[in-house]
Design a protein around this motif. Structure first.
Motif, PDB file in Angstrom:
ATOM      1  N   HIS A 192       0.832  -1.203   0.000  1.00 65.91           N
ATOM      2  CA  HIS A 192       0.000   0.000   0.000  1.00 65.91           C
ATOM      3  C   HIS A 192       0.870   1.257   0.000  1.00 65.91           C
ATOM      4  N   ARG A 241       2.452   1.608  -3.372  1.00 68.38           N
ATOM      5  CA  ARG A 241       1.439   1.980  -4.352  1.00 68.38           C
ATOM      6  C   ARG A 241       1.104   3.471  -4.252  1.00 68.38           C
ATOM      7  N   VAL A 242       0.974   3.967  -3.020  1.00 65.69           N
ATOM      8  CA  VAL A 242       0.684   5.388  -2.815  1.00 65.69           C
ATOM      9  C   VAL A 242       1.846   6.243  -3.333  1.00 65.69           C
ATOM     10  N   GLN A 257       4.029   5.416  -5.608  1.00 67.43           N
ATOM     11  CA  GLN A 257       4.051   5.331  -7.064  1.00 67.43           C
ATOM     12  C   GLN A 257       2.989   6.233  -7.683  1.00 67.43           C
ATOM     13  N   ARG A 258       1.815   6.247  -7.061  1.00 68.02           N
ATOM     14  CA  ARG A 258       0.738   7.086  -7.574  1.00 68.02           C
ATOM     15  C   ARG A 258       1.090   8.567  -7.429  1.00 68.02           C
ATOM     16  N   GLU A 259       1.678   8.932  -6.278  1.00 66.93           N
ATOM     17  CA  GLU A 259       2.089  10.321  -6.068  1.00 66.93           C
ATOM     18  C   GLU A 259       3.162  10.728  -7.069  1.00 66.93           C
ATOM     19  N   SER A 311       3.583   9.394  -9.976  1.00 62.71           N
ATOM     20  CA  SER A 311       2.928   9.456 -11.276  1.00 62.71           C
ATOM     21  C   SER A 311       2.199  10.800 -11.453  1.00 62.71           C
ATOM     22  N   TYR A 312       1.482  11.232 -10.407  1.00 65.28           N
ATOM     23  CA  TYR A 312       0.795  12.528 -10.458  1.00 65.28           C
ATOM     24  C   TYR A 312       1.795  13.671 -10.603  1.00 65.28           C
ATOM     25  N   GLU A 366       3.181  13.674 -14.098  1.00 59.63           N
ATOM     26  CA  GLU A 366       2.175  14.162 -15.031  1.00 59.63           C
ATOM     27  C   GLU A 366       2.075  15.684 -14.989  1.00 59.63           C
TER      28      GLU A 366
END
Length: 433
Positions: free
Chosen positions: A99, A102-103, A105-107, A109-110, A113
């Motif tokens: 978790h 994943r968080v 990686q998502r941060e 990624s954002y 971007e």
């Protein structure tokens, strides 16, 4: 399933004990009672084992469901079974770590971007098949294309002058690429490994505005100084010339030659002052006073002014623009822009035969581009790259000022532009709104 099997086992034990002891219950009542007690104890023991085993198995089933559904929010509950409980603790730790990663990686990624969107450099990301999978707004603005026109297309198959040059770059090579209109880009092709495959990404830096800024810093101070000195000198010289007129010779023949010579010198001074005024105008273009204007009305008014001149020079004008086109711009600067464009077009058309002099003005509704084409001589690739360079002119008597003024006006309006000779004969001036 376990519950059914457990119930069948209880029934089997009780049935077996009853079947054996029931026929002798009268002869051996004590043995029958013992058998019944054993059956009750066995039943309770089996039930206890069922609950002891079923809950850990249920938690293991939950673990499988969580992993299969990519659920990293839920956790397993502790169980009474010590061995399974250790597995639950390890599983929960693993889920916590997954978790967290994943968080992160998502941060990331954002962040990546938003970074791609905010960066002033154009970026294109390709997959292992050299197909476009990601871009940022800057590169779309540079290429004047939409993402749908690039998505899942092989980069090498996209028709664009800049892309054609980039495709010739070697991996990790940095190169400055110059296109028509003086546009210069610093391009680099690099790669990274993603999911075991090599993917490429391309970075494009627009050097145009930096170049213009450096150019203006270089020549504006010199022009202002030269203009100041020339104007002062011309003013003083004209004053002396007017004074010299008072001392003209008494002889009428000499007096005529004398005054004519003074007039020629004074006219030459005025021409030199006008020449410097043209140079000074390059650094004095004001900031645009933006308002809603009808571009077509401006074009029509200017074509009306040039009508007699074009007609006398056998220039055919084809107007293929709509009745109205509203843009946010400075009206006076636009008039100056198109005066210079029409002047250059006329001079180019005078170099070809009278029967082949055509000026065509059109507007592409789909691409939002104004296209001004003339059937004059084509521009060579070498000349095309030097256009809009300060004081460069392909004409023997040109000063290279007209296109500089056009460039600065268009840049102040933040409009893209190109002056080129494509597959079609003649020269095209293209303005993108």
């Amino acid at each position: 399933m376990l519950k059914i099997e457990n119930s069948l086992l209880v029934l089997l034990i009780i049935s077996t004990l009853l079947g054996i002891t029931y026929p002798i219950r009268l002869e051996h009542p004590l043995l029958f009672i013992i058998a019944e007690v054993v059956s009750v104890i066995s039943t309770l023991w089996i039930i206890r084992l069922y609950f002891f085993v079923s809950r850990p198995l249920k938690e293991l089933g939950n673990a499988i469901n969580l992993l299969s559904n990519n659920d990293f929010q839920s956790r397993l509950l502790p169980t009474p079974h010590p061995v399974v409980n250790k597995l639950v603790v390890v599983f929960n730790k693993m889920i916590n770590q997954l978790h967290k990663e994943r968080v992160e990686q998502r941060e990331q990624s954002y962040f990546l971007e938003h970074l791609l969107k905010a960066t002033p450099h154009g970026i294109v990301v390709l997959d292992y098949d050299q197909k476009v999978i990601q871009t940022n707004p800057t590169i779309l603005h540079i290429l004047e294309l939409k993402f749908n026109a690039l998505k899942n297309k092989r980069f090498i198959d996209i028709e664009h002058p800049l892309i054609s040059e980039i495709n010739q770059l070697a991996l990790n090579q940095v190169k400055d690429i110059q296109l028509s209109g003086g546009r210069r880009y610093r391009c680099q092709k690099s790669s990274f490994i993603f999911q075991g495959f090599q993917q490429q990404f391309i970075i494009v830096q627009d050097l145009y505005l930096d170049d213009i800024k450096k150019e203006k810093q270089a020549y504006s101070k010199v022009i202002r100084m030269m203009s100041h000195e020339v104007n002062n000198s011309v003013g003083a010289m004209n004053s002396y010339l007017d004074t010299l007129k008072l001392f003209s010779p008494a002889d009428e023949e000499l007096k005529t030659d004398y005054l004519e010579a003074l007039s020629i010198v004074k006219d030459r001074n005025s021409a030199m002052a006008e020449f410097m005024k043209n140079f000074a105008s390059v650094v004095k273009i004001p900031e645009p006073n933006l308002e809603n204007v009808n571009l077509i009305k401006i074009l029509q008014d200017l074509l009306e002014i040039y009508h007699s001149d074009f007609k006398n020079n056998h220039i055919q004008v084809l107007d293929k623009f709509p009745k109205e086109l509203a843009v946010i711009a400075d009206k006076s600067l636009l008039e100056q822009l198109f005066i210079n464009i029409f002047k250059n077009a006329k001079e180019a058309l005078l170099e070809v035969d009278q029967t082949d002099r055509t000026l065509e003005i059109s507007f592409n509704e789909e691409t939002k581009k104004l296209v001004i084409w003339n059937s004059g001589p084509k521009i060579s690739k070498e000349t095309e790259e030097k256009l809009f360079t300060p004081f460069y002119s392909s004409k023997p008597t040109g000063q290279g000022i007209g296109l500089m003024i056009c460039r600065d006006i268009l840049l102040k309006h933040k409009w893209d532009f190109r002056l080129f000779s494509g597959k079609k004969e003649g020269v095209t001036f293209e303005i993108s709104f």
